[in-house]
Write an enzyme that holds these catalytic residues in place. Structure first.
Site, PDB file in Angstrom:
ATOM      1  N   HIS A 122      -5.084   6.764  -1.621  1.00 20.27           N
ATOM      2  CA  HIS A 122      -6.522   6.804  -1.377  1.00 20.27           C
ATOM      3  C   HIS A 122      -7.334   6.771  -2.672  1.00 20.27           C
ATOM      4  O   HIS A 122      -6.938   7.321  -3.693  1.00 20.27           O
ATOM      5  CB  HIS A 122      -6.888   8.057  -0.571  1.00 20.27           C
ATOM      6  CG  HIS A 122      -6.520   9.348  -1.249  1.00 20.27           C
ATOM      7  ND1 HIS A 122      -7.341   9.986  -2.154  1.00 20.27           N
ATOM      8  CD2 HIS A 122      -5.401  10.112  -1.165  1.00 20.27           C
ATOM      9  CE1 HIS A 122      -6.770  11.092  -2.586  1.00 20.27           C
ATOM     10  NE2 HIS A 122      -5.579  11.193  -1.997  1.00 20.27           N
ATOM     11  N   ASP A 123      -8.451   6.057  -2.621  1.00 24.57           N
ATOM     12  CA  ASP A 123      -9.431   6.004  -3.713  1.00 24.57           C
ATOM     13  C   ASP A 123      -8.905   5.317  -4.968  1.00 24.57           C
ATOM     14  O   ASP A 123      -9.484   5.481  -6.044  1.00 24.57           O
ATOM     15  CB  ASP A 123      -9.934   7.416  -4.063  1.00 24.57           C
ATOM     16  CG  ASP A 123     -10.524   8.127  -2.851  1.00 24.57           C
ATOM     17  OD1 ASP A 123     -11.557   7.655  -2.345  1.00 24.57           O
ATOM     18  OD2 ASP A 123      -9.942   9.144  -2.411  1.00 24.57           O
ATOM     19  N   GLY A 140      -3.328   9.175  -5.474  1.00 22.07           N
ATOM     20  CA  GLY A 140      -4.752   8.983  -5.268  1.00 22.07           C
ATOM     21  C   GLY A 140      -5.540   8.839  -6.551  1.00 22.07           C
ATOM     22  O   GLY A 140      -5.148   9.352  -7.607  1.00 22.07           O
TER      23      GLY A 140
END
Length: 267
Positions: A122-123, A140
């Site tokens: 994520h991100d 992440g």
């Protein structure tokens, strides 16, 4: 150009499919997915969440794209995964959307090659032309700049930055930022020199390559402090864009330290 949707595929009525999109047997496409013109989705692929995939990108069987992030802080916020054009995503790859704590978006650029079993958390922000070999993994909030190469079974810690044209060796654990053009390897990554082969492949001149090598030796010499050497490199190579790219990368704010040469590194 007509779309080709296999009768066993499950494509939600809310999904947006461009011209010439191909969806293979038993693939599942969610309601908030956008597939641009010419995308090819092979059998047994699952694409969900708010995922946008650029033109002519190809996704191979058993990839899981855009599903819930592996982050305990995620609370169902409407985050996104945006993938560029002409990227190849091989079997068993996983890519997760962003989270509220990281800007809400995970991005993957154009013309990337993400090989079997790789993971983009994520991100993350992955640039153009990046290659991730089999089972390379990004935690992440990782930033991977254009044309970096990550070797098989490498693992990058959260919030780490991988500079443009850098090379991460196979089975390497990266806990610190990797400078542009740097080459790192080891159980805990240490700089082992400059990614000269990568620079040659990208068409850099001999003068630029020699300048980056000289700047590397000065930057990681033993005399003086690191900040003093960084300033010396910035002054001596002010007219050399590749070297100044390294200087600017180091000077950027980051939650991680810079990878340094270990014993036996090239100077």
């Amino acid at each position: 150009m007509a779309r080709e949707i296999h009768p066993t595929a499950v494509v939600d009525a809310g999904a947006e499919l461009g011209d010439g999109v191909q969806v293979g047997p038993y693939a599942v496409i969610g309601s908030d997915v956008v597939l641009a013109d010419g995308c090819k989705i092979h059998s047994h692929t699952v694409i969900g969440g708010r995922t946008t995939i650029g033109a002519r990108t190809e996704v191979f069987p058993f990839a899981s794209i855009g599903l819930r992030p592996q982050d305990l802080k995620y609370r169902g916020e409407p985050s996104e995964l945006i993938i560029g054009s002409e990227t190849v995503i091989r079997e068993h790859v996983t890519m997760n959307p962003g989270t509220e704590g990281g800007g809400m978006v995970t991005r993957v650029g154009d013309r990337c090659l993400v090989m079997v079993g790789s993971h983009i958390g994520h991100d993350c922000d992955v640039g153009n032309g990046v290659i991730m070999a089999n089972n390379a993994t990004l935690a992440g909030h990782v930033q991977v700049q254009d044309h970096a190469v990550l070797g098989g079974l490498s693992a990058v810690h959260q919030f780490v930055r991988i500079g443009r044209n850098a090379m991460v060796g196979g089975v390497t654990g990266v806990e610190r930022d990797v400078i542009p053009y740097g080459s790192v390897m080891g159980d805990r990554a240490r700089l082992s020199g400059i990614n000269i082969i990568g620079m040659k492949r990208r068409g850099y001149s001999r003068d630029d390559i020699n300048a980056v090598r000289k700047a590397y030796r000065l930057l990681f010499a033993v005399e003086g402090t690191f900040q003093e050497r960084l300033q010396e490199v910035a002054e001596e190579f002010a007219e050399c864009p590749p070297v100044m790219e390294v200087v600017d990368f180091i000077r950027e704010d980051s939650s991680r330290k810079i990878c340094q040469p270990g014993d036996g590194g090239e100077f």
